[in-house]
Design a protein around this motif. Structure first.
Motif, mmCIF file in Angstrom:
data_model
loop_
_atom_site.group_PDB
_atom_site.id
_atom_site.type_symbol
_atom_site.label_atom_id
_atom_site.label_comp_id
_atom_site.label_asym_id
_atom_site.label_seq_id
_atom_site.Cartn_x
_atom_site.Cartn_y
_atom_site.Cartn_z
ATOM 1 N N GLY A 31 -24.145 -15.271 23.463
ATOM 2 C CA GLY A 31 -25.581 -15.044 23.086
ATOM 3 C C GLY A 31 -26.249 -14.029 24.014
ATOM 4 N N GLY A 32 -25.556 -13.360 24.748
ATOM 5 C CA GLY A 32 -26.501 -12.309 25.753
ATOM 6 C C GLY A 32 -26.884 -11.033 25.010
ATOM 7 N N GLN A 33 -27.920 -10.374 25.168
ATOM 8 C CA GLN A 33 -28.298 -9.189 24.505
ATOM 9 C C GLN A 33 -27.726 -8.047 25.547
ATOM 10 N N VAL A 34 -27.232 -6.962 25.148
ATOM 11 C CA VAL A 34 -26.753 -5.902 25.956
ATOM 12 C C VAL A 34 -27.675 -4.761 25.758
ATOM 13 N N LEU A 35 -27.942 -4.134 26.994
ATOM 14 C CA LEU A 35 -28.734 -2.973 27.364
ATOM 15 C C LEU A 35 -27.726 -2.020 27.904
ATOM 16 N N ALA A 36 -27.930 -0.758 27.266
ATOM 17 C CA ALA A 36 -27.340 0.283 27.839
ATOM 18 C C ALA A 36 -28.339 0.984 28.833
ATOM 19 N N GLU A 37 -27.679 1.413 29.861
ATOM 20 C CA GLU A 37 -28.634 1.800 31.085
ATOM 21 C C GLU A 37 -28.224 3.547 31.303
ATOM 22 N N GLY A 38 -29.147 4.158 31.824
ATOM 23 C CA GLY A 38 -28.868 5.557 32.170
ATOM 24 C C GLY A 38 -28.577 6.432 30.978
ATOM 25 N N VAL A 39 -29.153 6.069 29.880
ATOM 26 C CA VAL A 39 -29.027 6.934 28.419
ATOM 27 C C VAL A 39 -29.548 8.404 28.375
ATOM 28 N N GLU A 40 -28.870 9.364 28.500
ATOM 29 C CA GLU A 40 -29.647 10.657 28.457
ATOM 30 C C GLU A 40 -29.293 11.494 27.232
ATOM 31 N N GLN A 41 -28.390 10.897 26.521
ATOM 32 C CA GLN A 41 -28.080 11.712 25.386
ATOM 33 C C GLN A 41 -28.190 11.143 23.908
ATOM 34 N N MET A 42 -28.766 11.518 23.089
ATOM 35 C CA MET A 42 -28.859 10.873 21.794
ATOM 36 C C MET A 42 -27.598 10.260 21.231
ATOM 37 N N GLU A 43 -26.493 11.030 21.327
ATOM 38 C CA GLU A 43 -25.200 10.939 20.907
ATOM 39 C C GLU A 43 -24.806 9.492 21.415
ATOM 40 N N ASP A 44 -24.894 9.476 22.880
ATOM 41 C CA ASP A 44 -24.411 7.987 23.628
ATOM 42 C C ASP A 44 -25.382 6.873 22.906
ATOM 43 N N PHE A 45 -26.675 7.128 22.720
ATOM 44 C CA PHE A 45 -27.367 6.128 22.136
ATOM 45 C C PHE A 45 -26.840 5.605 21.047
ATOM 46 N N GLU A 46 -26.583 6.623 19.914
ATOM 47 C CA GLU A 46 -26.224 6.336 18.624
ATOM 48 C C GLU A 46 -24.808 5.547 18.713
ATOM 49 N N PHE A 47 -23.980 5.987 19.512
ATOM 50 C CA PHE A 47 -22.678 5.058 19.675
ATOM 51 C C PHE A 47 -22.825 3.826 20.011
ATOM 52 N N CYS A 48 -23.820 3.396 21.202
ATOM 53 C CA CYS A 48 -24.074 2.331 21.639
ATOM 54 C C CYS A 48 -24.707 1.466 20.372
ATOM 55 N N ARG A 49 -25.691 1.968 20.044
ATOM 56 C CA ARG A 49 -26.247 1.192 18.917
ATOM 57 C C ARG A 49 -25.555 0.789 17.628
ATOM 58 N N ASP A 50 -24.482 1.798 17.211
ATOM 59 C CA ASP A 50 -23.583 1.503 16.479
ATOM 60 C C ASP A 50 -22.481 0.214 16.829
ATOM 61 N N ALA A 51 -22.201 0.208 18.110
ATOM 62 C CA ALA A 51 -21.177 -0.695 18.574
ATOM 63 C C ALA A 51 -21.934 -1.934 19.006
ATOM 64 N N GLY A 52 -23.056 -2.127 18.897
ATOM 65 C CA GLY A 52 -24.051 -3.537 18.901
ATOM 66 C C GLY A 52 -24.650 -3.531 20.079
ATOM 67 N N VAL A 53 -24.932 -2.788 20.734
ATOM 68 C CA VAL A 53 -25.944 -2.557 21.822
ATOM 69 C C VAL A 53 -27.336 -2.693 21.324
ATOM 70 N N SER A 54 -28.272 -3.575 21.755
ATOM 71 C CA SER A 54 -29.319 -3.881 21.014
ATOM 72 C C SER A 54 -30.681 -3.189 21.774
ATOM 73 N N LEU A 55 -30.309 -2.952 23.135
ATOM 74 C CA LEU A 55 -31.342 -2.097 23.895
ATOM 75 C C LEU A 55 -30.874 -1.134 24.662
ATOM 76 N N ALA A 56 -31.938 -0.335 25.055
ATOM 77 C CA ALA A 56 -31.450 0.861 26.099
ATOM 78 C C ALA A 56 -32.748 1.429 26.710
#
Length: 353
Positions: free
Chosen positions: A306-331
């Motif tokens: 039940g942990g929320q996942v946050l992506a650190e150090g996001v600098e490219q929109m393409e990376d954010f979009e992959f993470c979002r689609d993979a289930g990463v909820s925060l960035a």
């Protein structure tokens, strides 16, 4: 209850006494071998098994310490020292390891910054999958242009000088106070802490909760991040720290997961409320299959507890979009905003309207 790690930092006076003691061996033969018990070094007296030197200037104290540094390492590793004024009150002495005194003398500017709390916090936004700002991470920064420092180096020197508990607590309280002036209720405040600086969770964290209460803030708005530069040996103790936070309504996060000591095994053991994936795994992940597998594995593991996942150090929109689609909820990252002294104006306006 008192704790020397949370006490004030006693200043090193320009004239005073340097006392030395050792838990296992007599230092007398070694000091005599170095010629340090001579009249030239101004030996003042012997006191209850301690060797006491008088010094009359800062440079003379430094010469004394440099002389002691020539002792064998087996002596230095267990030798304790204290520096006092010529007139001092017994019981107010701060005994240090020899290396801690060395560090304080070698880095007076950084010790002064720690002692005088010449720092503040900058805030970096954290967004959800819709790019709405849901919180900010508070990051230590200099408060005065003429007292500059690198945060990592400040904590490194603090650890060498035996001041990291003092700095960690002061930085934590400073961040809480800063958040009270800048953010409305309901916005998450991510604040770092070093578990190695906490010796008694029930007592050491009281300063944190007292500050939140004094400022009439809600504990549910706070997330405290485990940031550790050394391997965590006692997981049961870290569980106690987590429990102390959670019983007061505070959430906990594990920082830099996937790098260094923040392994996925540690994540599964601690089961934090927030899992922050290290930037080295996020950067360029949209075109790297190994990074994609790591992110997916972390998301799946966090989902099970039940942990929320946050992506650190996001600098490219393409990376954010992959993470979002993979289930990463925060960035979090430069794509959404750099650390700044105040929240972005559009965030403030959106909260006012």
């Amino acid at each position: 209850m008192t704790c020397s790690n949370c006490s004030i930092i006693l200043p090193i006076k320009d004239q005073g006494l340097l006392k030395i003691r050792h838990s296992r061996v007599s230092l007398t033969p070694a000091l005599e071998g170095l010629g340090m018990l001579s009249e030239q070094m101004k030996q003042e007296h012997w006191c209850e098994g301690n060797i006491v030197f008088r010094y009359d200037s800062r440079s003379q104290l430094e010469q004394l310490v440099n002389g002691l540094a020539r002792l064998p390492q087996e002596c230095l590793s267990r030798m304790q020292v204290v520096v006092t004024g010529l007139q001092h009150v017994e019981g107010f002495e701060e005994w240090l390891l020899f290396g801690q005194l060395q560090a304080r003398l070698q880095h007076p500017d950084l010790v002064s910054i720690i002692n005088n709390q010449n720092f503040t916090s900058h805030m970096q936004p954290i967004v959800d999958y819709k790019l709405n700002i849901i919180g900010f991470e508070f990051l230590l920064r200099p408060s005065q242009p003429d007292k500059s420092f690198q945060p990592f180096r400040l904590f490194e020197v603090a650890r060498e000088a035996g001041l990291h508990a003092h700095l960690d607590r002061s930085a934590r309280i400073s961040a809480i106070e800063k958040s009270a002036t800048c953010l409305p209720a309901g916005i998450k405040r991510f604040i770092n802490f070093l578990p190695s600086t906490i010796y008694n969770p029930a007592y050491c964290l009281n300063h944190t909760f007292e500050t939140i209460e004094r400022l009439s803030m809600n504990t549910v708005d706070f997330v405290f991040e485990v940031v550790e530069t050394e391997e965590i040996d006692d997981l049961n103790f870290l569980h106690q720290i987590f429990e102390q936070y959670r019983t007061r309504g505070v959430s906990v996060a594990l920082d830099d997961v996937g790098a260094g000591y923040s392994t996925t095994e540690l994540m599964n053991c601690l089961q934090p409320d927030y899992v922050k994936i290290d930037r080295s795994i996020i950067d360029g992940c949209h075109h790297n299959s190994d990074q994609k597998r790591q992110i997916t594995g972390i998301v799946e593991s966090a989902f099970r507890f039940g942990g929320q996942v946050l992506a650190e150090g996001v600098e490219q929109m393409e990376d954010f979009e992959f993470c979002r689609d993979a289930g990463v909820s925060l960035a979090q990252g430069y794509l959404f905003g750099k650390p700044e002294p105040t929240p972005p104006s559009n965030f403030i306006l959106s909260r006012v309207v």
